[in-house]
Scaffold this active site. Structure first.
Site, PDB file in Angstrom:
ATOM      1  N   LEU A   1       4.023   0.257  -2.174  1.00  0.00           N
ATOM      2  CA  LEU A   1       4.034   0.270  -3.640  1.00  0.00           C
ATOM      3  C   LEU A   1       5.289   0.963  -4.155  1.00  0.00           C
ATOM      4  CD1 LEU A   1       1.176   1.170  -6.071  1.00  0.00           C
ATOM      5  CD2 LEU A   1       3.191   2.599  -6.025  1.00  0.00           C
TER       6      LEU A   1
ATOM      7  N   SER B   1      -1.072  -0.890  -4.569  1.00  0.00           N
ATOM      8  CA  SER B   1      -1.973   0.230  -4.833  1.00  0.00           C
ATOM      9  C   SER B   1      -1.638   1.397  -3.923  1.00  0.00           C
ATOM     10  CB  SER B   1      -3.429  -0.214  -4.599  1.00  0.00           C
ATOM     11  OG  SER B   1      -4.314   0.883  -4.606  1.00  0.00           O
TER      12      SER B   1
ATOM     13  N   GLU C   1       0.837  -1.195   0.000  1.00  0.00           N
ATOM     14  CA  GLU C   1       0.000   0.000   0.000  1.00  0.00           C
ATOM     15  C   GLU C   1       0.875   1.249   0.000  1.00  0.00           C
ATOM     16  OE1 GLU C   1      -3.979  -1.488   2.441  1.00  0.00           O
ATOM     17  OE2 GLU C   1      -2.477  -0.267   3.463  1.00  0.00           O
ATOM     18  N   CYS C   2       0.653   2.134  -0.931  1.00  0.00           N
ATOM     19  CA  CYS C   2       1.239   3.464  -0.965  1.00  0.00           C
ATOM     20  C   CYS C   2       2.769   3.412  -0.839  1.00  0.00           C
ATOM     21  CB  CYS C   2       0.610   4.350   0.107  1.00  0.00           C
ATOM     22  SG  CYS C   2       0.860   6.122  -0.176  1.00  0.00           S
ATOM     23  N   GLY C   3       3.321   3.661   0.334  1.00  0.00           N
ATOM     24  CA  GLY C   3       4.762   3.584   0.496  1.00  0.00           C
ATOM     25  C   GLY C   3       5.303   2.220   0.129  1.00  0.00           C
TER      26      GLY C   3
END
Length: 474
Positions: free
Chosen positions: A351, A448, A347-349
């Protein structure tokens, strides 16, 4: 009962007041459970640092009204006191459209005809206070106010009579004369002043591009907490506050135990670079039979032994990009594991870490894991908001056509679009698309920018762990 700490707007000192109260309660030897309204990760870290207990997020957008009630009542009854920190201003929430989203559990709160409609209150602090039937303490920034404080307090007390304002905390009071003017203005309202905080320039928590600097990066935090505890002990009307904070009686657990599957070992990346996790998500993995093994992509040479799945939360990999790049053994081990089919959520970081490179704010490029054929580039533009995302293909944890709800909060962008993308993403409160995003290049990978809370989406950790079991035993 418990107490909600709300602000008349963002930046008025909610977190300072909350931490001062928590620190004082902890020094008094009271067990206190804290909660945070909304999707934020960093404020809960400070709560946990003070209380020694994991803070729980109460977010009706990411979960549901029913889940928020269950989560609060289950965790609050385990302690003597409970305190909820609000989000933004008291009535700041998401739009009316979100309340009536067809096919979801987000049921609109019906306003009695005698009350004015509050179209932006869904998911707000006021919404949570109404839902849980809890009193609110309103924090007011008085640094540029005198008599007008009464108009602000009166307006907040009058806008929605279902919200019970127990009193106010006057923050950033400049002098005794200033305090006298504020008290005189508030006296006709007969609204209790439950705390007075003077301008305290020596109590500051540094921030950067995504908000407060997390606790793990603040070596002087203990001294700050001690000063906050002193404020808590001396600046509040505890005779009135304690009865509001105390949790009376015990209730049976309202979150039913889940049927455990086959036990699996999941490697959770947790260090200064990766630390954005909802405690409820980790709890759900454990309830489903997972053994969580925490490791550091910054410090450890490789993955823990015998793990069957990887979970990379968000955080600040851009801040520690050089150190992540220098730990080539960890990067190579992660790449080998993912390419071999190890189920992975990023997730986010997380990714960003799986990209080929991160380009930091100074324009320097740093090598990352290299599983995703793109580069994460830092910039000045903030991407922020709740999202409704429709899956365009099957992935590790969602099926094509499924709708998930989440939250984005980042200043990076990927220089190329996934092909094919995992999600078409929309703003939560309207049909406006925010574009395509999410990578699922391998059946075992879900990457994502969207942060998800699994409280109302338990099929996500279930599907993840089922895939981990298959990877282990094939």
């Amino acid at each position: 009962m418990a107490l909600v700490i709300a602000g008349e707007r963002s930046g008025v000192g909610k977190t300072t007041v909350t931490l001062a109260l928590l620190a004082s309660l902890y020094q008094r030897g009271l067990q206190v459970q804290s909660f945070k309204v909304g999707p934020d990760y960093i404020d809960p870290m400070f709560h946990q640092h003070v209380t020694g207990r994991a803070c729980r997020n109460l977010d009706t957008v990411l979960t549901s009204e029913a889940y928020v009630e269950q989560c609060f009542r289950y965790h609050a009854q385990l302690c003597e006191s409970a305190l909820i920190e609000g989000v933004m201003g008291l009535f700041d929430g998401v739009g009316e459209r979100a309340q009536a989203e067809e096919g979801t559990k987000r049921i609109p709160l019906v306003s009695p005809s005698s009350y004015p409609p509050i179209p932006l209150s869904f998911g707000s602090t006021a919404h949570i206070a109404r839902l849980l039937d809890l009193p609110v303490v309103l924090v007011i920034d008085c640094s540029r106010l005198s008599g007008s404080v009464a108009a602000i307090a009166h307006g907040y007390c009058s806008l929605d009579k279902r919200v019970k304002i127990a009193g106010v905390v006057l923050n950033r009071v400049g002098s005794d004369r200033h305090l006298s003017l504020l008290k005189d203005a508030l006296e006709p309202l007969q609204l209790p002043i439950l705390g007075v905080l003077r301008r305290e320039d020596n109590i500051t928590i540094p921030d950067r591009h995504l908000g407060l600097v997390p606790t793990a990066e603040l070596p002087q935090l203990r001294a700050v907490i001690d000063r906050l505890a002193h404020l808590g002990n001396t600046c509040f009307d505890w005779e009135r506050l304690l009865p509001l904070l105390q949790v009376s009686g015990k209730t049976p657990p309202l979150i039913p135990p889940l049927a455990k599957g086959r036990e699996v070992r999941i490697a959770i990346a947790r260090d200064r670079a990766f630390n954005f996790y909802y405690q409820d998500n980790l709890d759900l993995l454990q309830q489903l039979g997972a053994e969580l093994v925490f490791w550091s992509p910054l410090e450890d040479a490789g993955l823990p032994e015998d793990v069957q799945g990887l979970y990379f939360g968000g955080g600040f990999p851009e801040v520690f990009a050089q150190q992540l790049a220098e730990n080539a053994n960890a990067r190579n081990t992660v790449k080998t594991a993912i390419l071999s089919g190890m189920p992975t959520i990023a997730e986010c970081g997380g990714l960003m870490y799986l990209c080929e490179q991160i380009v930091d704010f100074e324009g320097k490029s740093w090598s990352m894991v290299g599983v995703l054929p793109t580069i994460a580039e830092m910039g000045g533009r903030l991407t922020l908001g709740y999202r409704r995302a429709v899956a365009l293909q099957d992935s590790l944890v969602v099926r094509a056509g499924a709708t998930v709800y989440g939250h984005e909060f980042h200043r990076s962008r990927l220089i190329s679009t996934p092909n094919p993308p995992l999600f078409q993403s929309y703003r939560y409160d309207c049909e406006k698309s925010t574009g395509y995003e999410g990578w699922s290049l391998l059946p075992s990978l879900h990457a994502s920018y969207i942060h998800q809370h699994w409280g109302e989406s338990r099929e996500i950790p279930q599907r993840f762990l089922e895939s981990c079991c298959v990877f282990k035993f094939t």
